[in-house]
Design a protein around this motif. Structure first.
Motif, PDB file in Angstrom:
ATOM      1  N   PRO A  73       0.801  -1.231   0.000  1.00 32.22           N
ATOM      2  CA  PRO A  73       0.000   0.000   0.000  1.00 32.22           C
ATOM      3  C   PRO A  73       0.834   1.282   0.000  1.00 32.22           C
ATOM      4  N   LYS A  74       2.120   1.153   0.351  1.00 33.80           N
ATOM      5  CA  LYS A  74       3.011   2.318   0.345  1.00 33.80           C
ATOM      6  C   LYS A  74       3.124   2.915  -1.053  1.00 33.80           C
ATOM      7  N   TYR A  75       2.890   2.083  -2.064  1.00 30.48           N
ATOM      8  CA  TYR A  75       3.035   2.534  -3.448  1.00 30.48           C
ATOM      9  C   TYR A  75       1.696   2.694  -4.175  1.00 30.48           C
ATOM     10  N   ASP A  76       0.621   2.718  -3.397  1.00 34.70           N
ATOM     11  CA  ASP A  76      -0.689   2.939  -4.012  1.00 34.70           C
ATOM     12  C   ASP A  76      -0.722   4.300  -4.694  1.00 34.70           C
ATOM     13  N   TYR A  77      -1.340   4.349  -5.861  1.00 36.22           N
ATOM     14  CA  TYR A  77      -1.429   5.593  -6.624  1.00 36.22           C
ATOM     15  C   TYR A  77      -2.683   6.339  -6.173  1.00 36.22           C
ATOM     16  N   LYS A  78      -2.481   7.452  -5.504  1.00 38.23           N
ATOM     17  CA  LYS A  78      -3.581   8.156  -4.838  1.00 38.23           C
ATOM     18  C   LYS A  78      -4.673   8.630  -5.800  1.00 38.23           C
ATOM     19  N   SER A  79      -4.279   8.947  -7.034  1.00 39.49           N
ATOM     20  CA  SER A  79      -5.259   9.505  -7.978  1.00 39.49           C
ATOM     21  C   SER A  79      -6.194   8.468  -8.580  1.00 39.49           C
ATOM     22  N   GLU A  80      -5.842   7.186  -8.448  1.00 36.69           N
ATOM     23  CA  GLU A  80      -6.699   6.130  -9.008  1.00 36.69           C
ATOM     24  C   GLU A  80      -6.820   4.997  -8.000  1.00 36.69           C
ATOM     25  N   SER A  81      -8.005   4.770  -7.526  1.00 36.79           N
ATOM     26  CA  SER A  81      -8.240   3.741  -6.521  1.00 36.79           C
ATOM     27  C   SER A  81      -7.886   2.354  -7.057  1.00 36.79           C
ATOM     28  N   GLY A  82      -7.160   1.606  -6.232  1.00 35.16           N
ATOM     29  CA  GLY A  82      -6.822   0.233  -6.598  1.00 35.16           C
ATOM     30  C   GLY A  82      -5.611   0.093  -7.496  1.00 35.16           C
ATOM     31  N   LYS A  83      -4.942   1.198  -7.798  1.00 34.67           N
ATOM     32  CA  LYS A  83      -3.776   1.146  -8.683  1.00 34.67           C
ATOM     33  C   LYS A  83      -2.489   1.359  -7.888  1.00 34.67           C
ATOM     34  N   ASN A  84      -1.393   0.805  -8.399  1.00 37.57           N
ATOM     35  CA  ASN A  84      -0.134   0.805  -7.663  1.00 37.57           C
ATOM     36  C   ASN A  84       1.035   1.099  -8.601  1.00 37.57           C
ATOM     37  N   VAL A  85       2.044   1.822  -8.082  1.00 38.14           N
ATOM     38  CA  VAL A  85       3.183   2.216  -8.911  1.00 38.14           C
ATOM     39  C   VAL A  85       4.519   1.752  -8.315  1.00 38.14           C
ATOM     40  N   GLY A  86       4.485   0.664  -7.560  1.00 33.23           N
ATOM     41  CA  GLY A  86       5.707   0.163  -6.945  1.00 33.23           C
ATOM     42  C   GLY A  86       6.773  -0.206  -7.968  1.00 33.23           C
ATOM     43  N   PHE A  87       6.324  -0.797  -9.075  1.00 36.25           N
ATOM     44  CA  PHE A  87       7.202  -1.135 -10.198  1.00 36.25           C
ATOM     45  C   PHE A  87       6.558  -0.642 -11.479  1.00 36.25           C
ATOM     46  N   LEU A  88       7.369  -0.025 -12.349  1.00 38.25           N
ATOM     47  CA  LEU A  88       6.841   0.495 -13.608  1.00 38.25           C
ATOM     48  C   LEU A  88       7.791   0.160 -14.763  1.00 38.25           C
ATOM     49  N   ALA A  89       7.223  -0.110 -15.916  1.00 44.33           N
ATOM     50  CA  ALA A  89       8.018  -0.380 -17.121  1.00 44.33           C
ATOM     51  C   ALA A  89       7.258   0.151 -18.327  1.00 44.33           C
ATOM     52  N   LYS A  90       7.956   0.769 -19.238  1.00 38.39           N
ATOM     53  CA  LYS A  90       7.327   1.390 -20.412  1.00 38.39           C
ATOM     54  C   LYS A  90       7.058   0.342 -21.495  1.00 38.39           C
ATOM     55  N   TRP A  91       6.203  -0.585 -21.200  1.00 33.51           N
ATOM     56  CA  TRP A  91       5.977  -1.716 -22.089  1.00 33.51           C
ATOM     57  C   TRP A  91       5.140  -1.377 -23.327  1.00 33.51           C
ATOM     58  N   THR A  92       4.551  -0.208 -23.381  1.00 29.92           N
ATOM     59  CA  THR A  92       3.876   0.164 -24.618  1.00 29.92           C
ATOM     60  C   THR A  92       4.892   0.456 -25.726  1.00 29.92           C
ATOM     61  N   ASP A  93       6.138   0.628 -25.348  1.00 26.53           N
ATOM     62  CA  ASP A  93       7.230   0.823 -26.294  1.00 26.53           C
ATOM     63  C   ASP A  93       7.844  -0.548 -26.575  1.00 26.53           C
ATOM     64  N   PHE A  94       7.813  -0.979 -27.834  1.00 21.39           N
ATOM     65  CA  PHE A  94       8.273  -2.317 -28.193  1.00 21.39           C
ATOM     66  C   PHE A  94       9.725  -2.562 -27.797  1.00 21.39           C
ATOM     67  N   TYR A  95      10.550  -1.529 -27.838  1.00 17.14           N
ATOM     68  CA  TYR A  95      11.951  -1.686 -27.443  1.00 17.14           C
ATOM     69  C   TYR A  95      12.042  -2.185 -25.997  1.00 17.14           C
ATOM     70  N   TYR A  96      11.141  -1.693 -25.146  1.00 14.53           N
ATOM     71  CA  TYR A  96      11.146  -2.055 -23.729  1.00 14.53           C
ATOM     72  C   TYR A  96      10.451  -3.396 -23.482  1.00 14.53           C
ATOM     73  N   SER A  97       9.399  -3.683 -24.205  1.00 11.29           N
ATOM     74  CA  SER A  97       8.619  -4.893 -23.943  1.00 11.29           C
ATOM     75  C   SER A  97       9.194  -6.145 -24.605  1.00 11.29           C
ATOM     76  N   TYR A  98      10.074  -5.967 -25.582  1.00 15.01           N
ATOM     77  CA  TYR A  98      10.585  -7.133 -26.298  1.00 15.01           C
ATOM     78  C   TYR A  98      11.261  -8.139 -25.368  1.00 15.01           C
ATOM     79  N   GLY A  99      12.009  -7.669 -24.384  1.00 11.80           N
ATOM     80  CA  GLY A  99      12.696  -8.579 -23.472  1.00 11.80           C
ATOM     81  C   GLY A  99      11.742  -9.501 -22.741  1.00 11.80           C
ATOM     82  N   LEU A 100      10.541  -9.006 -22.465  1.00  6.09           N
ATOM     83  CA  LEU A 100       9.507  -9.817 -21.815  1.00  6.09           C
ATOM     84  C   LEU A 100       9.028 -10.904 -22.769  1.00  6.09           C
TER      85      LEU A 100
END
Length: 420
Positions: A172-199
Motif C-alpha cells: 500500500p506504500k506505493y498505491d497511486y492516490k489519484s486512481e483507486s486500486g492502482k499501484n506504482v511500486g514497479f513500472l516499465a514502459k511496455w507500450t514501447d516495443f523496445y522495452y517490452s521485447y525482453g519480456l
C-alpha cells in the motif's frame, strides 16, 4: 535508446531507399577527392565524443602521416545524410552508427566493408552486431541494453525476480492516490516495443528467425509472445494507472514518479542515469529480474560501432583508424571519458572491475540480450509493433489478436517494400 532516436532510425531507413534511386545515375566523387584531402581523415561524431577523439588522435596522426578533422554532428543525422553527402563529396570518411543501422546501410551501398582488426577481443554476439550476410561493415565500439533501477531508500536490496516486483505492487506504500486500486511500486514502459521485447523474448518470442536474419519467419505472435503479452496485460489492467497505457507520456510519468520517490523500481536504459543523478536520487542499478517462468528478461542488445563511408577515398587509413580506436587501450580510455560500456571484451571486463553499478548491470544484462536485428526489414517491425502492447493492455484487443494483427502489418509492409 530513446524513442526519438528510433523514429529517426525508421525514417532514415525509409527515406534512404528513395534517395538511392534518384542518385543511381550520378557519379560518385567521394570524400576527399584531392591529393591534399588524402592527407586528411574526416571523422564525424556526436558532440559527446569530440573530446575523446581529440584526446587519442595525436599518436595516430604521427604514425600514419595524416591529419584528423573532427566534425560534430548528431549520429542519426549524419547517417541519414550519407546518401546525399557521399556522392557530393561531402561525407566524412569515418563515423559511428547504431548497430541496427549498420546492416541496412551496408547492404544499400553506403558503408564500406571492413575487417575486424581486434577480432580476438570480440565474441560472436559482438561480431553479429556488425555483420550481414557474411560481410562486416563496422567494428564494435559500445554496448547498451535495458537495466533495472531501484530506489535504495525504499528497498534494502535489489529485486532479483518478478515475483518480488509483484510483491511491490501489493504494498500500500506505493498505491497511486489519484486512481483507486492502482499501484506504482514497479513500472516499465511496455507500450514501447523496445522495452517490452525482453519480456516477450523471455517467454519464447522473437523478431526474426535464424537468429534475426530471416524476415519470412516472424515470432512475435507465437505461443511464447502471446504468453508474455498476456502477463503484461495483467499489469496494465490490474495494477498500473491508466496513464501507463499512453505511449507518448508514460516515459515522463515513470521518470517523475521515480525521481520523486513514489516508485521503487523501473526498467530503463543507461541514458537515464544522468537524469537520476541530477535529481539526487539514491538509486541502484542491476540486471532485470528473472521472469515468473524462471527465464531471463532477454532485452534487445544494441550499441554503436565505427564505420567507414563507401565514398571515402581514404579507406586504407580509415581501416587503420577503426583498428586503432577499438583496441584495448583506447576502449579503456573511451570508458574512462564517457562511462559508456566498451564492446572490446578485455576493456569491458576492465570497466566492470571498477565496481560501477551501471556498468556491471549493463554487462550482466547484455550477456542475455538479443542482438537487435540489423537487416533493413527491422524498420517495419518498429512501426508495425508500435501498438502491439497498447492494444492488449488497454483491452482493445485480446493478446492473441493484438499479436496477430501486429505481425500481419509487419508482414504486409515487408512484402510490399522488400519483395522482388
Amino acid at each position: 535508446m530513446k524513442k526519438s532516436q528510433r523514429v529517426k532510425r525508421v525514417l532514415g531507413s525509409v527515406l534512404l531507399a528513395g534517395a538511392l534511386i534518384g542518385l543511381s545515375a550520378c557519379g560518385t566523387q567521394g570524400s576527399g577527392g584531392s591529393k591534399e584531402d588524402s592527407k586528411v581523415l574526416t571523422i564525424s561524431v556526436d558532440k559527446g565524443y569530440e573530446k575523446y577523439v581529440n584526446a587519442i588522435k595525436g599518436d595516430f596522426e604521427k604514425k600514419n602521416d595524416v591529419k584528423i578533422k573532427v566534425v560534430k554532428k548528431d549520429m542519426f543525422d549524419q547517417l541519414d545524410a550519407l546518401s546525399l553527402d557521399g556522392p557530393a563529396g561531402k561525407a566524412p570518411d569515418v563515423m559511428m552508427a547504431a548497430y541496427d543501422r549498420i546492416g541496412s546501410l551496408g547492404q544499400q551501398g553506403q558503408l564500406a566493408e571492413v575487417k575486424l582488426g581486434n577480432k580476438a577481443d570480440y565474441d560472436k554476439t559482438d561480431e553479429k552486431q556488425v555483420t550481414v550476410k557474411g560481410k562486416i561493415y563496422g567494428e564494435p565500439a559500445v554496448i547498451e541494453t535495458l537495466v533495472l533501477y531501484y530506489n535504495k531508500e525504499l528497498l534494502k536490496k535489489a529485486p532479483t525476480t518478478f515475483k518480488e516486483l509483484e510483491s511491490l505492487s501489493k504494498d500500500p506504500k506505493y498505491d497511486y492516490k489519484s486512481e483507486s486500486g492502482k499501484n506504482v511500486g514497479f513500472l516499465a514502459k511496455w507500450t514501447d516495443f523496445y522495452y517490452s521485447y525482453g519480456l516477450l523474448a523471455g517467454y519464447g518470442g522473437y523478431v526474426f528467425g535464424d537468429n534475426g536474419t530471416n524476415p519470412k519467419d516472424i515470432g512475435l505472435n507465437n505461443k511464447g509472445s502471446i504468453e508474455g503479452i498476456t502477463y503484461a496485460t495483467k499489469w496494465f489492467q490490474d495494477v498500473w494507472p491508466k496513464g501507463m497505457q499512453d505511449s507518448t507520456s508514460n516515459d515522463n510519468f515513470i521518470t517523475d514518479l521515480f525521481t520523486k520517490g513514489k516508485t521503487a523500481a523501473i526498467i530503463n536504459g543507461p541514458w537515464a542515469a544522468q537524469t537520476f543523478k541530477n535529481a539526487k536520487i539514491n538509486y541502484g542499478v542491476t540486471e532485470i529480474p528473472t521472469l515468473v517462468n524462471g527465464k531471463k528478461y532477454e532485452s534487445f542488445g544494441g550499441g554503436k560501432g565505427w564505420v567507414v563511408s563507401s565514398y571515402s577515398k581514404n579507406k586504407p587509413v580509415a581501416q587503420k583508424w577503426l583498428d586503432y580506436v577499438t583496441n584495448t587501450k583506447n576502449q579503456e580510455k573511451f570508458y574512462d571519458m564517457t562511462n559508456e560500456v566498451p564492446a572490446n571484451q578485455t576493456a569491458r571486463e576492465a570497466a566492470k572491475s571498477k565496481n560501477d553499478e551501471l556498468t556491471k548491470a549493463v554487462v550482466d544484462q547484455y550477456a542475455n540480450a538479443h542482438p537487435t536485428p540489423n537487416i533493413p526489414e527491422m524498420a517495419e517491425v518498429w512501426t508495425g509493433a508500435e501498438n502491439l502492447m497498447f492494444d492488449a493492455g488497454s483491452g482493445k484487443k485480446s493478446p492473441e489478436k493484438s499479436a496477430n494483427d501486429a505481425v500481419k502489418v509487419i508482414k504486409d509492409a515487408i512484402q510490399q517494400k522488400y519483395s522482388k
